[in-house]
Write a protein that holds these residues in place. Structure first.
Motif, PDB file in Angstrom:
ATOM      1  N   ARG A 173      23.210  36.218  42.742  1.00  0.00           N
ATOM      2  CA  ARG A 173      21.901  36.686  41.611  1.00  0.00           C
ATOM      3  C   ARG A 173      22.661  36.775  40.226  1.00  0.00           C
ATOM      4  O   ARG A 173      21.690  36.817  39.218  1.00  0.00           O
ATOM      5  N   THR A 174      23.465  37.733  40.143  1.00  0.00           N
ATOM      6  CA  THR A 174      24.211  38.027  38.629  1.00  0.00           C
ATOM      7  C   THR A 174      24.788  37.504  38.269  1.00  0.00           C
ATOM      8  O   THR A 174      24.595  36.905  36.445  1.00  0.00           O
ATOM      9  N   THR A 175      25.978  36.420  39.081  1.00  0.00           N
ATOM     10  CA  THR A 175      26.655  36.192  38.233  1.00  0.00           C
ATOM     11  C   THR A 175      26.663  34.625  38.486  1.00  0.00           C
ATOM     12  O   THR A 175      27.279  33.671  38.000  1.00  0.00           O
ATOM     13  N   GLU A 222      34.200  31.141  42.732  1.00  0.00           N
ATOM     14  CA  GLU A 222      33.958  32.061  44.181  1.00  0.00           C
ATOM     15  C   GLU A 222      34.443  33.210  44.069  1.00  0.00           C
ATOM     16  O   GLU A 222      35.244  33.390  42.935  1.00  0.00           O
ATOM     17  N   VAL A 223      34.696  34.850  44.548  1.00  0.00           N
ATOM     18  CA  VAL A 223      35.086  35.933  44.506  1.00  0.00           C
ATOM     19  C   VAL A 223      35.749  36.124  45.397  1.00  0.00           C
ATOM     20  O   VAL A 223      34.939  35.775  46.409  1.00  0.00           O
ATOM     21  N   ASP A 277      33.567  38.637  32.048  1.00  0.00           N
ATOM     22  CA  ASP A 277      34.895  39.798  32.410  1.00  0.00           C
ATOM     23  C   ASP A 277      34.418  40.272  33.899  1.00  0.00           C
ATOM     24  O   ASP A 277      33.933  39.796  34.281  1.00  0.00           O
ATOM     25  N   PRO A 278      36.515  39.831  33.975  1.00  0.00           N
ATOM     26  CA  PRO A 278      36.655  40.787  35.429  1.00  0.00           C
ATOM     27  C   PRO A 278      36.024  41.968  35.828  1.00  0.00           C
ATOM     28  O   PRO A 278      35.532  42.183  37.157  1.00  0.00           O
ATOM     29  N   ALA A 279      36.090  42.529  34.726  1.00  0.00           N
ATOM     30  CA  ALA A 279      35.304  44.382  34.629  1.00  0.00           C
ATOM     31  C   ALA A 279      33.449  43.839  35.187  1.00  0.00           C
ATOM     32  O   ALA A 279      33.207  44.613  36.420  1.00  0.00           O
ATOM     33  N   VAL A 280      33.181  43.362  34.837  1.00  0.00           N
ATOM     34  CA  VAL A 280      32.105  42.669  34.872  1.00  0.00           C
ATOM     35  C   VAL A 280      31.708  42.629  36.598  1.00  0.00           C
ATOM     36  O   VAL A 280      31.008  43.298  37.484  1.00  0.00           O
ATOM     37  N   PHE A 281      32.427  41.967  37.810  1.00  0.00           N
ATOM     38  CA  PHE A 281      32.422  41.224  38.888  1.00  0.00           C
ATOM     39  C   PHE A 281      32.691  42.459  39.907  1.00  0.00           C
ATOM     40  O   PHE A 281      32.035  42.586  40.663  1.00  0.00           O
ATOM     41  N   ARG A 282      33.874  43.386  39.101  1.00  0.00           N
ATOM     42  CA  ARG A 282      34.123  44.909  40.073  1.00  0.00           C
ATOM     43  C   ARG A 282      32.440  45.468  40.185  1.00  0.00           C
ATOM     44  O   ARG A 282      32.306  46.423  40.852  1.00  0.00           O
ATOM     45  N   LYS A 283      32.266  45.578  39.208  1.00  0.00           N
ATOM     46  CA  LYS A 283      31.081  46.476  38.733  1.00  0.00           C
ATOM     47  C   LYS A 283      30.408  46.310  39.117  1.00  0.00           C
ATOM     48  O   LYS A 283      29.037  47.131  40.164  1.00  0.00           O
ATOM     49  N   ILE A 284      29.753  45.227  39.830  1.00  0.00           N
ATOM     50  CA  ILE A 284      28.446  44.386  39.915  1.00  0.00           C
ATOM     51  C   ILE A 284      28.434  45.187  41.919  1.00  0.00           C
ATOM     52  O   ILE A 284      28.343  45.412  43.061  1.00  0.00           O
ATOM     53  N   VAL A 285      29.869  44.424  42.448  1.00  0.00           N
ATOM     54  CA  VAL A 285      30.427  44.313  43.692  1.00  0.00           C
ATOM     55  C   VAL A 285      30.752  46.686  43.447  1.00  0.00           C
ATOM     56  O   VAL A 285      30.084  46.785  45.135  1.00  0.00           O
TER      57      VAL A 285
END
Length: 142
Positions: free
Chosen positions: A107-109, A75-76, A16-24
């Motif tokens: 590492r996470t995604t 990529e992000v 989910d895109p929210a997961v990327f945001r939280k990781i960053v």
């Protein structure tokens, strides 16, 4: 022993895109040069704000396919707003944050960092205040 289908045939993993945001945001928040900033609305304190990010995912050829190499995930692009400690090197702080964000994303995604834009919204004095006075005997004007 049961026979499972080939990993590529079993399904996909979609993050989910929210997961990327939280990781960053977490990676940026753990950098030593970042600080939280007091939030005020109409002159009233309403808490603190840390780093905030906007992440755009650029899918790779095998985005999240189970069994594929981690590097094929995609990529992000990241747009990040931070408050940094002052005095200090902004370039060094941003380089450290970029390394942390890229490492945590990989590492996470399995996604790697493609674009990285940082907006420094404020500079705050070091917590102990000694570095900001730089040996001056007179108090700083606030």
């Amino acid at each position: 022993m049961s026979t499972l289908p080939d990993p590529a045939d079993r399904g996909v993993l979609d993050v989910d895109p929210a997961v990327f945001r939280k990781i960053v945001e977490y990676a940026a928040d753990t950098a030593p040069a970042t600080r939280h900033r007091a939030r005020r609305v109409a002159g009233l304190d309403v808490g603190e704000s840390g780093p905030s990010a906007r992440v755009t995912r650029r899918p790779g050829p095998a985005r999240g396919t189970v069994g594929e190499a981690v590097g094929g995930a995609g990529e992000v692009d990241v747009r990040l707003r931070v408050t940094l400690v002052h005095p200090g090197s902004v370039r060094a702080a941003v380089a450290d944050i970029r390394e942390r964000v890229d490492a945590d994303l990989r590492r996470t995604t399995g996604h790697r960092l493609r674009g990285f834009t940082v907006e420094v919204e404020a500079l705050q004095p070091d917590d102990d205040g000694a570095a900001s006075r730089a040996g001056s005997d007179t108090p700083r004007v606030r």
